[in-house]
Design an enzyme around this catalytic site. Structure first.
Site, PDB file in Angstrom:
ATOM      1  CG  ASP A  73      45.568 145.766   7.725  1.00 44.00           C
ATOM      2  OD1 ASP A  73      44.502 145.577   8.338  1.00 44.00           O
ATOM      3  OD2 ASP A  73      45.628 145.936   6.492  1.00 44.00           O
ATOM      4  CG  HIS A  75      51.173 145.623   6.322  1.00 47.80           C
ATOM      5  ND1 HIS A  75      51.227 144.800   5.205  1.00 47.80           N
ATOM      6  CD2 HIS A  75      50.018 146.346   6.206  1.00 47.80           C
ATOM      7  CE1 HIS A  75      50.164 145.018   4.453  1.00 47.80           C
ATOM      8  NE2 HIS A  75      49.409 145.938   5.042  1.00 47.80           N
ATOM      9  CG  ASN A 144      45.285 143.586   0.142  1.00 45.81           C
ATOM     10  OD1 ASN A 144      45.137 143.770   1.353  1.00 45.81           O
ATOM     11  ND2 ASN A 144      45.995 144.417  -0.606  1.00 45.81           N
ATOM     12  CG  HIS A 145      49.545 143.117   1.336  1.00 46.69           C
ATOM     13  ND1 HIS A 145      50.571 143.624   0.591  1.00 46.69           N
ATOM     14  CD2 HIS A 145      48.658 144.138   1.488  1.00 46.69           C
ATOM     15  CE1 HIS A 145      50.340 144.906   0.315  1.00 46.69           C
ATOM     16  NE2 HIS A 145      49.186 145.241   0.854  1.00 46.69           N
ATOM     17  CG  HIS A 306      21.224 144.329   0.163  1.00 41.26           C
ATOM     18  ND1 HIS A 306      19.908 143.896   0.176  1.00 41.26           N
ATOM     19  CD2 HIS A 306      21.895 143.498  -0.673  1.00 41.26           C
ATOM     20  CE1 HIS A 306      19.796 142.848  -0.629  1.00 41.26           C
ATOM     21  NE2 HIS A 306      20.988 142.588  -1.154  1.00 41.26           N
TER      22      HIS A 306
END
Length: 402
Positions: A73, A75, A144-145, A306
């Site tokens: 990230d 930012h 997400n940002h 998985h």
């Protein structure tokens, strides 16, 4: 040259003049905003935004390159971005790409918490072009940002970032006015159409910055469609799965290619204000933290195992999103690699680190942390293949230049 041929040539030049002027204006605006000279690229034609087939597919699965670099990230911190890239030998002292045929993946969260968001977007665009000329690739991802900002959620924006977007809007509007004076060009679309004049809970002095940001980043906005629509949301490179937050079995069942195309279509304005459901909520691909808890014992290694078994050839999942105060580390027997070191000054100013994966040396961490610099291969050699340290408590960080 005969009279008819000369007339045809002049007609052709005149016909192209509006487009040449438009390209000049775009280049002028880009330079005024970013300080970078970027020649415009031909626009991708997509007559029906609801059908992504008219656009070239986003990369979802790529073969293993000789050298793969993963960057966490960023930012809004351009200085730390450059430090991280320089640490990996990807740019020189003049900020030119020198990474050769390397593949570079930045796992998202360029936006928020810092004031250099647009400068980073432009800088990465410049490097993408330079890398392509050298046989390399730079792939950017949605965090997400990015999703939040396209949805109009500006909770983590800074004052300096609002100023940056306000300046962008001023130059963008100047460019549109210049284009509007040219006969032969369509009247530019008003990016502020439908953008509110005021914002609840926001001080009046910030209204202009909020309006500029909303206009630029909303679905099909000038910045979102230009930069963020290039981002992938999930990516498989060789035996490594990249995602900002994490993947669950239902995400793989839904289809990785399908996720990438649907998110791009949404950013390009085909499906309303809000992102697809798998981008929202605690179990979303950009929000999940099941595999990134700093206490390795709290990670859901069974679910991770998985998921990896359902992605052909996958050995590991590489994620950002959750700051690792100890630096890049592995959990679940190095099946979960967590690379968000909080390097942005808006996230605590952690020391830059990047992950390198090569065919010859396996995995290793390239770090600016002086605690490890004199230990050989960044001091993080554990095992023959996986050159990583396990997750543990935070280390005291000493600030040095990468």
């Amino acid at each position: 040259m005969g009279g008819e041929e000369e007339a045809e040539t002049q007609t052709s030049i005149c016909k192209d003049a509006p487009n040449l002027l438009s390209s000049f204006v775009d280049t002028f605006v880009d330079f005024s905003v970013s300080g970078l000279f970027l020649l415009p690229t031909p626009p991708l034609q997509n007559p029906n935004p609801s059908i992504s087939r008219s656009l070239p597919p986003l990369p979802t699965r790529l073969p293993s390159p000789s050298r793969l670099i993963a960057v966490g990230d960023l930012h809004g911190d351009l200085d730390k971005t450059k430090q991280a890239l320089r640490l990996a030998g990807l740019i020189d002292a003049s900020d030119r790409y020198v990474g050769g045929s390397a593949t570079v993946v930045q796992v998202g969260d360029v936006l928020d918490r810092g004031g250099d968001e647009l400068k980073i977007l432009y800088f990465l665009e410049k490097l993408k072009r330079e890398a392509a000329r050298s046989g390399g690739k730079i792939i950017t991802m949605n965090g997400n940002h990015e999703i939040m900002n396209v949805e109009g959620d500006f909770r983590f924006v800074t004052k300096t970032a609002l100023d940056e977007f306000r300046v962008w809007e001023q130059w963008f509007s100047v460019g549109n006015k210049m284009k509007g004076l040219c006969q032969g060009l369509e009247t530019p679309t008003d990016p502020f159409k439908g953008v509110p004049m005021s914002f609840h809970g926001v001080r009046r002095e910030f209204f202009d910055g909020f309006r500029a940001r909303a206009a630029a980043l909303r679905p099909n906005g000038p910045i979102s469609s230009r930069f963020l629509s290039q981002n992938v949301t999930v990516l498989v490179v060789g035996d490594s799965v990249f995602v900002h937050g994490g993947l669950l079995p239902q995400h793989v069942d839904y289809g990785l290619e399908r996720i990438n195309e649907e998110v791009r279509d949404w950013i390009n304005g085909s499906s309303g204000k809000f992102s697809p459901q798998y981008c929202r909520g605690r179990n979303a691909v950009v929000w999940l933290r099941k595999f990134s808890n700093e206490v390795a014992q709290n990670c859901d290694c069974a679910t991770l195992e998985h998921v990896l078994k359902t992605v052909p050839g996958a050995k590991r999942m590489i994620m950002g999103h959750t700051i690792q105060t100890a630096g890049i580390n592995g959990a679940c027997e190095n099946r979960a690699i967590r690379i968000d070191v909080g390097m942005s000054r808006g996230c605590g100013g952690g020391l830059p680190e990047v992950l390198e994966i090569s065919k010859n040396s396996g995995l290793r961490i390239l770090t600016s942390n002086p605690l490890y610099q004199n230990m050989g291969n960044a001091g993080l050699n554990v095992g023959k293949e996986e050159l990583l340290i396990p997750a543990h408590g935070g280390l005291r960080e000493v600030e040095v230049k990468a």
